[in-house]
Enzyme design. Structure first.
Site, PDB file in Angstrom:
ATOM      1  N   SER A   8      -0.216   6.822  16.446  1.00  6.84           N
ATOM      2  CA  SER A   8       0.663   6.392  17.532  1.00  6.84           C
ATOM      3  C   SER A   8       0.661   7.498  18.578  1.00  6.84           C
ATOM      4  O   SER A   8       0.274   8.638  18.292  1.00  6.84           O
ATOM      5  CB  SER A   8       2.081   6.183  16.989  1.00  6.84           C
ATOM      6  OG  SER A   8       3.026   6.095  18.027  1.00  6.84           O
TER       7      SER A   8
ATOM      8  N   LYS B 120       4.119   9.825  11.778  1.00  7.25           N
ATOM      9  CA  LYS B 120       2.887   9.552  12.510  1.00  7.25           C
ATOM     10  C   LYS B 120       2.150  10.841  12.884  1.00  7.25           C
ATOM     11  O   LYS B 120       0.911  10.867  12.943  1.00  7.25           O
ATOM     12  CB  LYS B 120       3.180   8.714  13.755  1.00  7.25           C
ATOM     13  CG  LYS B 120       3.453   7.252  13.457  1.00  7.25           C
ATOM     14  CD  LYS B 120       2.260   6.576  12.782  1.00  7.25           C
ATOM     15  CE  LYS B 120       2.444   5.080  12.668  1.00  7.25           C
ATOM     16  NZ  LYS B 120       1.286   4.419  12.001  1.00  7.25           N
TER      17      LYS B 120
ATOM     18  N   TYR C 236       9.921   8.357  12.411  1.00 11.57           N
ATOM     19  CA  TYR C 236       8.640   7.763  12.775  1.00 11.57           C
ATOM     20  C   TYR C 236       7.725   8.803  13.428  1.00 11.57           C
ATOM     21  O   TYR C 236       6.534   8.892  13.102  1.00 11.57           O
ATOM     22  CB  TYR C 236       8.882   6.598  13.725  1.00 11.57           C
ATOM     23  CG  TYR C 236       7.645   5.850  14.148  1.00 11.57           C
ATOM     24  CD1 TYR C 236       7.047   4.934  13.296  1.00 11.57           C
ATOM     25  CD2 TYR C 236       7.087   6.042  15.416  1.00 11.57           C
ATOM     26  CE1 TYR C 236       5.920   4.223  13.688  1.00 11.57           C
ATOM     27  CE2 TYR C 236       5.962   5.343  15.811  1.00 11.57           C
ATOM     28  CZ  TYR C 236       5.382   4.441  14.945  1.00 11.57           C
ATOM     29  OH  TYR C 236       4.261   3.746  15.333  1.00 11.57           O
TER      30      TYR C 236
ATOM     31  N   VAL D 190       0.801  -1.216   0.000  1.00  9.48           N
ATOM     32  CA  VAL D 190       0.000   0.000   0.000  1.00  9.48           C
ATOM     33  C   VAL D 190       0.843   1.280   0.000  1.00  9.48           C
ATOM     34  O   VAL D 190       0.295   2.378   0.055  1.00  9.48           O
ATOM     35  CB  VAL D 190      -1.014   0.021   1.168  1.00  9.48           C
ATOM     36  CG1 VAL D 190      -2.130  -0.974   0.914  1.00  9.48           C
ATOM     37  CG2 VAL D 190      -0.334  -0.234   2.494  1.00  9.48           C
TER      38      VAL D 190
END
Length: 255
Positions: free
Chosen positions: A139, A156, A152, A62
């Site tokens: 997250s 997020k 990250y 994806v």
């Protein structure tokens, strides 16, 4: 409960972790479910105890737009409609800004953010038709910074703000979009942390309930936001983190 009777859900990252737990939860509540992931064997195993008449397994990457378009098209071809999209695909990326390579940055961006963008864009016409819902898995890193997760954390955070933007733009069409923000959750993504007593002790200092979430506990929050019980709820970022984000600081596991 049968909150999803006669409804159809597409779940990316559906072969493991939170995505798999969500697929099981929605199936238990009557939904037809499409699960997607990159690893065919994992998807096959995940599907073994699921009702075949209400399940479609669709391998896809994806982070690739064409795969996202094909995923949504397959769901419509099989089940004729789409009520819920759950974007649970993703990867962790450990490292400071200096530690993060270009390759790792683009891989995380694709897996965690571009996947949400591409899949949601493909799904929107079908979600508008039924006034459906989107639940994106963010997250606690969507809500604040932390040590040694620069890429990250950035990606997020972008997921949460993309979700808010979708909620603003699509409210007039009756489509809702929300973000679930798990803290430390027992999945393969955090195996290294769960096996490290020193890191866990640091984690418990920041988590009032002093334990990690189970994937099915996060799935419960996803199911609520996807259901008609949350018909007036859109644009929220819901922490599911044992209280971590109500403390006076973020995760220090990598400090």
């Amino acid at each position: 409960m049968n909150r999803f009777q006669n409804k159809v859900a597409v779940i990316t990252g559906g072969g493991s972790g939170i995505g798999l737990a969500t697929a099981r939860r929605l199936l238990d509540e009557g939904a037809c479910v499409v699960i997607s992931g990159r690893r065919k064997e994992r998807l096959r195993k995940a599907a073994e105890n699921m009702p075949a008449d209400r399940l479609l397994v669709f391998p896809a990457d994806v982070s690739v737009r064409e795969d996202c378009d094909a995923l949504i098209a397959a769901a419509i071809e099989r089940f004729g409609r789409l009520d819920t999209l759950v974007n649970a695909a993703g990867m962790n990326l450990v490292g400071t800004l200096e530690d993060t390579t270009d390759e790792d940055w683009h891989k995380c961006l694709g897996a965690d953010l571009s996947s949400v963008f591409y899949t949601t864009r493909a799904a929107l016409p079908h979600l508008r038709a039924v006034k459906g819902s989107i639940v994106n898995i963010g997250s606690v890193s969507s809500l604040g910074g932390g040590w040694s997760h620069a890429g990250y954390n950035a990606v997020k955070a972008a997921v949460a703000n993309l979700t808010r933007s979708i909620a603003c733009d699509e409210g007039k069409n009756g489509v809702r979009a929300n973000t679930v923000c798990p803290g430390l959750t027992v999945t393969e993504m955090v195996d290294a942390i769960m096996d490290d007593d020193a890191l866990l002790e640091k984690a418990w200092e920041r988590i009032p309930l002093r334990r990690a979430a189970q994937a099915d506990e996060v799935a419960s929050a996803v199911a609520y936001l996807a259901s008609d019980e949350a018909a007036i709820v859109t644009g929220v970022t819901l922490p599911v983190d044992g209280g971590q984000t109500c403390t006076d600081g973020g995760p220090e596991w990598g400090k």
